[in-house]
Design a protein around this motif. Sequence first.
Motif, PDB file in Angstrom:
ATOM      1  N   ARG A 112       9.745  45.182  57.792  1.00  0.00           N
ATOM      2  CA  ARG A 112      10.580  46.230  57.187  1.00  0.00           C
ATOM      3  C   ARG A 112       9.835  47.559  57.130  1.00  0.00           C
ATOM      4  NH1 ARG A 112      12.740  42.327  52.469  1.00  0.00           N
ATOM      5  NH2 ARG A 112      14.352  41.297  53.686  1.00  0.00           N
ATOM      6  N   ILE A 113       8.554  47.521  56.844  1.00  0.00           N
ATOM      7  CA  ILE A 113       7.755  48.754  56.830  1.00  0.00           C
ATOM      8  C   ILE A 113       7.767  49.381  58.228  1.00  0.00           C
ATOM      9  CG2 ILE A 113       5.412  49.678  56.616  1.00  0.00           C
ATOM     10  CD1 ILE A 113       4.961  47.546  54.411  1.00  0.00           C
ATOM     11  N   GLY A 114       7.530  48.556  59.243  1.00  0.00           N
ATOM     12  CA  GLY A 114       7.549  49.048  60.616  1.00  0.00           C
ATOM     13  C   GLY A 114       8.891  49.648  60.989  1.00  0.00           C
ATOM     14  N   THR A 115       9.976  49.021  60.565  1.00  0.00           N
ATOM     15  CA  THR A 115      11.315  49.545  60.835  1.00  0.00           C
ATOM     16  C   THR A 115      11.507  50.907  60.183  1.00  0.00           C
ATOM     17  OG1 THR A 115      12.212  47.314  61.007  1.00  0.00           O
ATOM     18  CG2 THR A 115      13.781  49.083  60.577  1.00  0.00           C
ATOM     19  N   ASN A 116      11.079  51.030  58.936  1.00  0.00           N
ATOM     20  CA  ASN A 116      11.212  52.313  58.236  1.00  0.00           C
ATOM     21  C   ASN A 116      10.408  53.407  58.929  1.00  0.00           C
ATOM     22  OD1 ASN A 116      12.886  51.179  56.357  1.00  0.00           O
ATOM     23  ND2 ASN A 116      11.301  50.893  54.828  1.00  0.00           N
ATOM     24  N   VAL A 117       9.194  53.093  59.336  1.00  0.00           N
ATOM     25  CA  VAL A 117       8.356  54.086  60.019  1.00  0.00           C
ATOM     26  C   VAL A 117       8.993  54.477  61.349  1.00  0.00           C
ATOM     27  CG1 VAL A 117       6.108  54.489  61.099  1.00  0.00           C
ATOM     28  CG2 VAL A 117       6.244  53.374  58.878  1.00  0.00           C
ATOM     29  N   ASN A 118       9.553  53.497  62.063  1.00  0.00           N
ATOM     30  CA  ASN A 118      10.244  53.789  63.320  1.00  0.00           C
ATOM     31  C   ASN A 118      11.419  54.731  63.098  1.00  0.00           C
ATOM     32  OD1 ASN A 118       9.161  52.883  65.683  1.00  0.00           O
ATOM     33  ND2 ASN A 118      10.104  50.867  65.578  1.00  0.00           N
ATOM     34  N   GLN A 119      12.173  54.511  62.024  1.00  0.00           N
ATOM     35  CA  GLN A 119      13.311  55.372  61.720  1.00  0.00           C
ATOM     36  C   GLN A 119      12.855  56.797  61.415  1.00  0.00           C
ATOM     37  OE1 GLN A 119      15.201  53.230  58.553  1.00  0.00           O
ATOM     38  NE2 GLN A 119      16.361  51.921  59.946  1.00  0.00           N
ATOM     39  N   ILE A 120      11.746  56.931  60.705  1.00  0.00           N
ATOM     40  CA  ILE A 120      11.201  58.256  60.410  1.00  0.00           C
ATOM     41  C   ILE A 120      10.796  58.957  61.702  1.00  0.00           C
ATOM     42  CG2 ILE A 120       9.265  59.482  59.344  1.00  0.00           C
ATOM     43  CD1 ILE A 120       9.350  57.270  57.139  1.00  0.00           C
ATOM     44  N   ALA A 121      10.086  58.253  62.570  1.00  0.00           N
ATOM     45  CA  ALA A 121       9.643  58.837  63.833  1.00  0.00           C
ATOM     46  C   ALA A 121      10.839  59.216  64.703  1.00  0.00           C
ATOM     47  CB  ALA A 121       8.733  57.864  64.572  1.00  0.00           C
ATOM     48  N   HIS A 122      11.850  58.369  64.736  1.00  0.00           N
ATOM     49  CA  HIS A 122      13.048  58.659  65.527  1.00  0.00           C
ATOM     50  C   HIS A 122      13.725  59.928  65.021  1.00  0.00           C
ATOM     51  CE1 HIS A 122      16.596  58.061  67.943  1.00  0.00           C
ATOM     52  NE2 HIS A 122      17.344  58.172  66.853  1.00  0.00           N
ATOM     53  N   ARG A 123      13.818  60.057  63.729  1.00  0.00           N
ATOM     54  CA  ARG A 123      14.442  61.249  63.129  1.00  0.00           C
ATOM     55  C   ARG A 123      13.648  62.512  63.475  1.00  0.00           C
ATOM     56  NH1 ARG A 123      18.095  64.456  62.032  1.00  0.00           N
ATOM     57  NH2 ARG A 123      18.246  65.352  59.970  1.00  0.00           N
ATOM     58  N   LEU A 124      12.354  62.413  63.417  1.00  0.00           N
ATOM     59  CA  LEU A 124      11.529  63.577  63.740  1.00  0.00           C
ATOM     60  C   LEU A 124      11.590  63.928  65.229  1.00  0.00           C
ATOM     61  CD1 LEU A 124       8.407  62.872  61.534  1.00  0.00           C
ATOM     62  CD2 LEU A 124      10.114  64.652  61.177  1.00  0.00           C
ATOM     63  N   ASN A 125      11.774  62.912  66.059  1.00  0.00           N
ATOM     64  CA  ASN A 125      11.839  63.144  67.509  1.00  0.00           C
ATOM     65  C   ASN A 125      13.249  63.464  67.992  1.00  0.00           C
ATOM     66  OD1 ASN A 125       9.128  62.805  68.252  1.00  0.00           O
ATOM     67  ND2 ASN A 125       9.339  60.582  68.167  1.00  0.00           N
ATOM     68  N   ALA A 126      14.217  63.477  67.104  1.00  0.00           N
ATOM     69  CA  ALA A 126      15.620  63.631  67.481  1.00  0.00           C
ATOM     70  C   ALA A 126      15.947  65.023  68.015  1.00  0.00           C
ATOM     71  CB  ALA A 126      16.525  63.299  66.301  1.00  0.00           C
ATOM     72  N   GLY A 127      15.056  65.934  67.941  1.00  0.00           N
ATOM     73  CA  GLY A 127      15.308  67.262  68.481  1.00  0.00           C
ATOM     74  C   GLY A 127      15.433  68.286  67.378  1.00  0.00           C
ATOM     75  N   GLY A 128      16.044  69.385  67.717  1.00  0.00           N
ATOM     76  CA  GLY A 128      16.158  70.457  66.745  1.00  0.00           C
ATOM     77  C   GLY A 128      14.898  71.295  66.761  1.00  0.00           C
ATOM     78  N   HIS A 129      14.736  72.072  65.770  1.00  0.00           N
ATOM     79  CA  HIS A 129      13.575  72.948  65.670  1.00  0.00           C
ATOM     80  C   HIS A 129      12.476  72.236  64.899  1.00  0.00           C
ATOM     81  CE1 HIS A 129      15.910  76.161  67.342  1.00  0.00           C
ATOM     82  NE2 HIS A 129      16.859  75.942  66.444  1.00  0.00           N
ATOM     83  N   PRO A 130      11.375  71.910  65.570  1.00  0.00           N
ATOM     84  CA  PRO A 130      10.297  71.197  64.870  1.00  0.00           C
ATOM     85  C   PRO A 130       9.585  72.107  63.873  1.00  0.00           C
ATOM     86  CG  PRO A 130       9.649  71.705  67.107  1.00  0.00           C
ATOM     87  CD  PRO A 130      11.075  72.144  66.968  1.00  0.00           C
ATOM     88  N   HIS A 131       9.200  71.515  62.793  1.00  0.00           N
ATOM     89  CA  HIS A 131       8.404  72.206  61.786  1.00  0.00           C
ATOM     90  C   HIS A 131       6.930  72.005  62.133  1.00  0.00           C
ATOM     91  CE1 HIS A 131      11.843  73.021  59.309  1.00  0.00           C
ATOM     92  NE2 HIS A 131      12.187  71.746  59.294  1.00  0.00           N
ATOM     93  N   PRO A 132       6.069  72.899  61.688  1.00  0.00           N
ATOM     94  CA  PRO A 132       4.641  72.749  62.013  1.00  0.00           C
ATOM     95  C   PRO A 132       4.051  71.428  61.514  1.00  0.00           C
ATOM     96  CG  PRO A 132       5.079  74.905  61.046  1.00  0.00           C
ATOM     97  CD  PRO A 132       6.357  74.123  60.971  1.00  0.00           C
ATOM     98  N   VAL A 133       4.612  70.883  60.438  1.00  0.00           N
ATOM     99  CA  VAL A 133       4.058  69.659  59.869  1.00  0.00           C
ATOM    100  C   VAL A 133       4.537  68.406  60.609  1.00  0.00           C
ATOM    101  CG1 VAL A 133       5.836  69.195  58.136  1.00  0.00           C
ATOM    102  CG2 VAL A 133       3.470  68.624  57.636  1.00  0.00           C
ATOM    103  N   ASP A 134       5.576  68.533  61.444  1.00  0.00           N
ATOM    104  CA  ASP A 134       6.152  67.368  62.119  1.00  0.00           C
ATOM    105  C   ASP A 134       5.147  66.628  62.991  1.00  0.00           C
ATOM    106  OD1 ASP A 134       8.536  67.842  60.916  1.00  0.00           O
ATOM    107  OD2 ASP A 134       9.600  68.508  62.717  1.00  0.00           O
ATOM    108  N   SER A 135       4.295  67.344  63.704  1.00  0.00           N
ATOM    109  CA  SER A 135       3.333  66.661  64.576  1.00  0.00           C
ATOM    110  C   SER A 135       2.333  65.841  63.763  1.00  0.00           C
ATOM    111  CB  SER A 135       2.598  67.667  65.465  1.00  0.00           C
ATOM    112  OG  SER A 135       1.908  68.603  64.666  1.00  0.00           O
ATOM    113  N   ALA A 136       1.948  66.341  62.595  1.00  0.00           N
ATOM    114  CA  ALA A 136       1.035  65.580  61.732  1.00  0.00           C
ATOM    115  C   ALA A 136       1.732  64.333  61.178  1.00  0.00           C
ATOM    116  CB  ALA A 136       0.533  66.456  60.593  1.00  0.00           C
ATOM    117  N   VAL A 137       3.008  64.488  60.806  1.00  0.00           N
ATOM    118  CA  VAL A 137       3.766  63.340  60.286  1.00  0.00           C
ATOM    119  C   VAL A 137       3.959  62.304  61.385  1.00  0.00           C
ATOM    120  CG1 VAL A 137       5.983  62.619  59.333  1.00  0.00           C
ATOM    121  CG2 VAL A 137       4.906  64.688  58.485  1.00  0.00           C
TER     122      VAL A 137
END
Length: 169
Positions: A112-137
């Motif tokens: 479940r932890i892995g699934t949650n982390v995958n969902q976070i990464a997917h959301r960050l990689n989904a496009g749009g305008h990246p924030h400077p902190v996104d690459s660190a996250v």
Amino acid sequence: MAEAGPRREGAPEGEVRAAVPVRAADEAALYRVARRRARDSEQRKMRVDVRYSVGEHTEILAGARRLNLAGAHFVGALVMAHLHGDLALPDQRTSHDDLIDELAALRTEVARIGTNVNQIAHRLNAGGHPHPVDSAVLAAAQEVLAMARAAATAIDTAADVAAASKRVA
């Protein structure tokens, strides 16, 4: 008008039920046993009648509901598992049984932890305008995901070793 306390659907008014701690091993064992039984090619025609108290009947149905099973399937799976040596009665359980079931429950939590982390990464990689902190996250998420995968592999290996040593014992 707001209610004074949390609502419990279907619970009789005034009933307060003490919280009984449920061990992860017990939950995992029931889930493993109840889900393992495959569908038979022929219809079951034989019947065994059993009498339960109202409290026992309620507990059986609650356990079946928790696993999304019919009450009869739940009871049948437990009885057949016990007869085939897959499920020991509480006083017949060994430390290997507890270890295997705790490892299965732990594996579920790590997944479940892995699934949650995958969902976070997917959301960050989904496009749009990246924030400077996104690459660190994303880097941190990738690290956590790698640790979750390593933990799941280690848990699987430990469960296999425990199961193999149980068969030998």
